[in-house]
Design an enzyme around this catalytic site. Sequence first.
Site, PDB file in Angstrom:
ATOM      1  N   ASP A  37       0.859  -1.180   0.000  1.00 20.32           N
ATOM      2  CA  ASP A  37       0.000   0.000   0.000  1.00 20.32           C
ATOM      3  C   ASP A  37       0.900   1.236   0.000  1.00 20.32           C
ATOM      4  O   ASP A  37       1.412   1.645   1.036  1.00 20.32           O
ATOM      5  CB  ASP A  37      -0.905  -0.029   1.235  1.00 20.32           C
ATOM      6  N   HIS A  38       1.081   1.829  -1.181  1.00 21.47           N
ATOM      7  CA  HIS A  38       1.986   2.972  -1.344  1.00 21.47           C
ATOM      8  C   HIS A  38       1.290   4.102  -2.086  1.00 21.47           C
ATOM      9  O   HIS A  38       0.390   3.863  -2.900  1.00 21.47           O
ATOM     10  CB  HIS A  38       3.221   2.564  -2.157  1.00 21.47           C
ATOM     11  N   THR A 104       3.808   1.873  10.968  1.00 19.15           N
ATOM     12  CA  THR A 104       3.978   3.309  11.217  1.00 19.15           C
ATOM     13  C   THR A 104       4.330   4.086   9.959  1.00 19.15           C
ATOM     14  O   THR A 104       4.367   5.309   9.988  1.00 19.15           O
ATOM     15  CB  THR A 104       5.068   3.547  12.279  1.00 19.15           C
ATOM     16  N   GLY A 105       4.596   3.404   8.851  1.00 21.37           N
ATOM     17  CA  GLY A 105       4.705   4.074   7.569  1.00 21.37           C
ATOM     18  C   GLY A 105       6.047   4.691   7.264  1.00 21.37           C
ATOM     19  O   GLY A 105       7.002   4.610   8.033  1.00 21.37           O
ATOM     20  N   GLU A 106       6.091   5.336   6.092  1.00 18.00           N
ATOM     21  CA  GLU A 106       7.295   6.022   5.617  1.00 18.00           C
ATOM     22  C   GLU A 106       6.916   7.423   5.152  1.00 18.00           C
ATOM     23  O   GLU A 106       5.837   7.635   4.592  1.00 18.00           O
ATOM     24  CB  GLU A 106       7.930   5.268   4.430  1.00 18.00           C
ATOM     25  N   ASN A 109       5.437   8.085   1.577  1.00 17.83           N
ATOM     26  CA  ASN A 109       4.013   7.989   1.263  1.00 17.83           C
ATOM     27  C   ASN A 109       3.143   8.897   2.108  1.00 17.83           C
ATOM     28  O   ASN A 109       2.096   9.354   1.651  1.00 17.83           O
ATOM     29  CB  ASN A 109       3.538   6.548   1.465  1.00 17.83           C
ATOM     30  N   GLY A 173      11.690  -3.340  15.029  1.00 21.22           N
ATOM     31  CA  GLY A 173      12.513  -3.083  16.203  1.00 21.22           C
ATOM     32  C   GLY A 173      11.769  -3.464  17.463  1.00 21.22           C
ATOM     33  O   GLY A 173      10.579  -3.821  17.428  1.00 21.22           O
ATOM     34  N   ALA A 176       8.260  -1.476  18.258  1.00 22.29           N
ATOM     35  CA  ALA A 176       7.153  -1.842  17.380  1.00 22.29           C
ATOM     36  C   ALA A 176       6.724  -3.283  17.622  1.00 22.29           C
ATOM     37  O   ALA A 176       5.532  -3.604  17.575  1.00 22.29           O
ATOM     38  CB  ALA A 176       7.553  -1.633  15.925  1.00 22.29           C
TER      39      ALA A 176
END
Length: 318
Positions: A37-38, A104-106, A109, A173, A176
Site C-alpha cells: 500500500d503505497h 507506522t509508515g514512511e 508515502n 525493532g 514496534a
Amino acid sequence: MPEYGYFLASEEHDPAALVEQARMAEQAGFQALWISDHYHPWNDAQGQSAFVWSVIGALSEAVSLPIETAVTCPTVRMHPAVVAQAAATSAVMTGGRFRLGVGTGEALNEHILGAPWPPTQVRLEMLEEAIQVMRRLFTGEEVTHHGRHYTVENARLYTVPDEPVPIDVSGFGPKATALAARVADGYITMMPEEEMVTRFRKGGGGTKPVSGGTKVCYGTDRDACVRTVHELWYNELLPGEMGQVLPSPRHFEQLQELVTEDMVREKTVCGDEVDEHVWALRAFTDAGFDRVYVNQIGPDQRGFFDFYRTKVLPQLTG
C-alpha cells in the site's frame, strides 16, 4: 506446516498486471496474497503505485485467496476511520478473507499532505490509537472518539463483515514488536529473525500468526537478475532509517550508488538455483514464522510462477 503466499508489488506493476499475477499465484499453488500500500514507488524505475483498495476489489473477484495489505499506514495520509471503512468493505467483498496489515509508515508515502513527519515514538502512539478507533468501528456501532491524535464524531460503518477484520502490526525493532505483541492479531516482519518472533510471542503475542516476506529475482541468467534487482529494488539494501524518513523517490535515487551489484548478489536470491530459493523461504519457517510471502522482482512473472509451481513449492509443502 506454514502457508506460502505471493507478495504483489504495487510499486512495480499496474493494476491489471497485479490481478493477473494473483491469478497465476493461485494456479501455481500459493495459498495467500500480500499487497503493498503505497502512494509513491520507491524510485521512478519501479514506475507504479495504484490505489490499493481499488485493486483489492478487483482481486476479490479474480481469485479465492486470502488477501492482506503489507502494510497500510492508517495514521497520516488516511484517517483511521477511512481506513476502517476500506478494510471492512474489503473483508465483505472477499467473504472474510481479508486481513489488515498496518505499520507506522514512511515519509515517502505519508507526508504528501504537508503534515509534519513525527518521530518514531509518536508514530507508534498514533498507530495504537488508530487501531483502537478501527476496532470500535468494525463492530458496526456508532463511534465518537476524542483522543490525543484523532477525533471521530458519530461515525458508523454500515457495511461490515460478520467478524471484525483482523489487524496485524508490522515491526522491525523492539518497540514496534512490543506494540504488536500487546495489541495486534498477528505480527509482520521482513527478516527471518527468530529473536523477534520470540520477543513477540513472549511479549503477549502467544500463538497469534507471524508473517514474513522476501524478494527474489528468478531467471536463467544470474547476472541479468542482479542487474534487474539493482535497477528496481536497490532501496531494500539501504542502511538505517532512510526508508522511513526520505520524502520522495528522487531522494532514494540519489542513494543508489551506495548499493553495489556485489551487495545485491550477496543479499538477494537471484537466478534459478532451486536450493537457494527453497533456503530463503525455509529460513522464515526455521525462525518460527507461520506465513511466508515471496515477491518476484522484474518482468519474468510467468517464468517465476512456473518455476515455483514445479520446483520450489513442492519441496516446501511436500
